[in-house]
Motif scaffolding. Structure first.
Motif, mmCIF file in Angstrom:
data_model
loop_
_atom_site.group_PDB
_atom_site.id
_atom_site.type_symbol
_atom_site.label_atom_id
_atom_site.label_comp_id
_atom_site.label_asym_id
_atom_site.label_seq_id
_atom_site.Cartn_x
_atom_site.Cartn_y
_atom_site.Cartn_z
ATOM 1 N N CYS A 105 0.814 -1.306 -0.012
ATOM 2 C CA CYS A 105 0.067 0.189 -0.060
ATOM 3 C C CYS A 105 0.739 1.025 0.091
ATOM 4 O O CYS A 105 1.966 1.081 0.595
ATOM 5 C CB CYS A 105 -1.040 0.477 1.008
ATOM 6 N N GLN A 106 0.360 2.034 -0.476
ATOM 7 C CA GLN A 106 0.974 3.370 -0.262
ATOM 8 C C GLN A 106 0.223 4.642 -0.121
ATOM 9 O O GLN A 106 -1.327 4.388 -0.225
ATOM 10 C CB GLN A 106 1.645 3.557 -1.428
ATOM 11 N N ILE A 107 0.605 6.198 0.877
ATOM 12 C CA ILE A 107 -0.187 7.146 0.709
ATOM 13 C C ILE A 107 0.824 8.136 0.243
ATOM 14 O O ILE A 107 1.796 8.485 0.317
ATOM 15 C CB ILE A 107 0.049 7.348 2.455
ATOM 16 N N ARG A 108 0.190 9.116 -0.476
ATOM 17 C CA ARG A 108 1.311 10.014 -1.089
ATOM 18 C C ARG A 108 1.242 10.941 -0.442
ATOM 19 O O ARG A 108 0.408 11.551 0.301
ATOM 20 C CB ARG A 108 0.780 10.391 -2.545
ATOM 21 N N GLY A 109 1.992 12.242 -0.627
ATOM 22 C CA GLY A 109 2.859 12.604 0.567
ATOM 23 C C GLY A 109 1.534 14.339 -0.445
ATOM 24 O O GLY A 109 2.030 14.270 -1.243
ATOM 25 N N ASP A 110 2.028 15.146 0.461
ATOM 26 C CA ASP A 110 1.622 16.468 0.384
ATOM 27 C C ASP A 110 2.300 17.715 -0.408
ATOM 28 O O ASP A 110 2.535 18.606 0.799
ATOM 29 C CB ASP A 110 0.110 16.922 0.985
ATOM 30 N N GLN A 111 2.624 18.191 -0.888
ATOM 31 C CA GLN A 111 4.512 18.115 -1.386
ATOM 32 C C GLN A 111 3.640 20.051 -1.385
ATOM 33 O O GLN A 111 4.274 20.325 -0.722
ATOM 34 C CB GLN A 111 4.904 18.154 -2.392
ATOM 35 N N HIS A 112 2.623 20.363 -1.719
ATOM 36 C CA HIS A 112 2.369 22.013 -1.521
ATOM 37 C C HIS A 112 1.619 22.008 -0.498
ATOM 38 O O HIS A 112 2.661 23.366 0.289
ATOM 39 C CB HIS A 112 1.007 21.962 -2.487
ATOM 40 N N THR A 113 1.385 21.112 0.685
ATOM 41 C CA THR A 113 1.483 21.409 1.933
ATOM 42 C C THR A 113 2.513 21.947 2.819
ATOM 43 O O THR A 113 3.145 22.874 3.599
ATOM 44 C CB THR A 113 0.745 20.767 2.791
ATOM 45 N N SER A 114 3.189 21.017 2.382
ATOM 46 C CA SER A 114 5.260 20.643 3.526
ATOM 47 C C SER A 114 5.936 22.040 2.924
ATOM 48 O O SER A 114 7.080 23.265 3.597
ATOM 49 C CB SER A 114 5.635 19.639 2.340
ATOM 50 N N ARG A 115 5.559 22.198 1.611
ATOM 51 C CA ARG A 115 6.550 24.065 1.385
ATOM 52 C C ARG A 115 5.630 24.923 1.594
ATOM 53 O O ARG A 115 6.041 26.257 1.612
ATOM 54 C CB ARG A 115 5.728 23.674 -0.019
ATOM 55 N N ALA A 116 4.248 24.826 1.733
ATOM 56 C CA ALA A 116 3.459 25.872 3.058
ATOM 57 C C ALA A 116 3.746 26.639 4.244
ATOM 58 O O ALA A 116 4.212 27.514 4.694
ATOM 59 C CB ALA A 116 1.653 25.390 2.863
ATOM 60 N N ILE A 117 4.588 24.925 4.904
ATOM 61 C CA ILE A 117 4.307 25.446 5.739
ATOM 62 C C ILE A 117 5.943 25.796 6.350
ATOM 63 O O ILE A 117 6.105 26.162 6.991
ATOM 64 C CB ILE A 117 4.688 24.052 6.178
ATOM 65 N N ASN A 118 6.887 25.473 5.142
ATOM 66 C CA ASN A 118 8.456 25.776 5.324
ATOM 67 C C ASN A 118 8.463 26.879 4.665
ATOM 68 O O ASN A 118 9.112 28.524 5.432
ATOM 69 C CB ASN A 118 9.279 25.082 3.894
#
Length: 216
Positions: free
Chosen positions: A191-204
């Motif tokens: 199984c897999q779960i994709r990351g939310d890169q846009h949220t990660s960038r917003a946090i940073n």
């Protein structure tokens, strides 16, 4: 190939917890080698093999489709925890504990489940925080259900929750920050779960802005 039973659906979340490192420059790092296919084979833990016919977890270029590259973004996912859809969950193999904010527990309406037990958590810069206690919450990941112990902290941080090595190892998760995905075995296959890169960038971006403001 044998027909595999479909994984059970997670409970419908009663609520969603939203809250909030990112620059796009990769200082002195070349990602040429990262375009090559990497392969990780799970050979430890007999408990994996009795539910899987295929024990290989692989990553290739196809998993970078939709990923903004090059990048140095953290791996941030959303996960059903208890009866809540929790966003901004950091996957952190560098953390020896799972962490949840007291504020998030209050939003989940599960603060009564906290067992008072103080622990001192130390960061890489020798800073420390004393926990408010421990709480066990059920995590639902693509049909895989785990009762997970969290350390509760009353502080402000960019993430609602941190899933560290205890959850990662219990789930036999193989994370790839480069591909922005986690993979793990289950009775129904990989199984897999994709990351939310846009949220990660917003946090940073918020963290970077805050740091610059403090420096003025």
């Amino acid at each position: 190939m044998k027909n595999r039973q479909e994984p059970p659906k997670p409970p419908s979340p009663k609520r969603t917890v939203n809250v909030i490192s990112g620059g796009e420059d990769i200082n002195g790092v070349s990602y040429t080698a990262a375009n090559k296919t990497s392969k990780i084979t799970i050979t430890h833990g007999k408990r994996v093999w009795h539910v899987l016919e295929e024990g290989n977890i692989t990553f290739n270029d196809a998993y970078t489709d939709g990923v903004l590259i090059p990048h140095n973004d953290a791996l941030v996912i959303s996960l059903i925890v208890h009866d809540t859809n929790v966003k901004r969950v950091l996957i952190d193999p560098g953390s020896s504990v799972n962490i949840i904010l007291l504020r998030v527990l209050r939003e989940m309406q599960d603060e009564d489940g906290v067992i008072p037990k103080e622990h001192t958590l130390s960061g890489f810069d020798n800073s420390s925080v004393v926990t408010k206690g421990e709480v066990t919450l059920t995590t639902f990941a693509e049909g895989v259900v785990k009762d997970t112990k969290f350390q509760v902290v009353d502080m402000e941080m960019a993430y609602n929750m941190i899933l560290g090595r205890p959850w990662i190892y219990e789930m036999v998760v193989v994370p790839s920050t480069w591909h922005q995905v986690i993979k793990f075995p289950s009775p129904w296959g990989i199984c897999q779960i994709r990351g939310d890169q846009h949220t990660s960038r917003a946090i940073n971006s918020v963290a970077d802005t805050s740091t610059r403001s403090e420096g003025k």
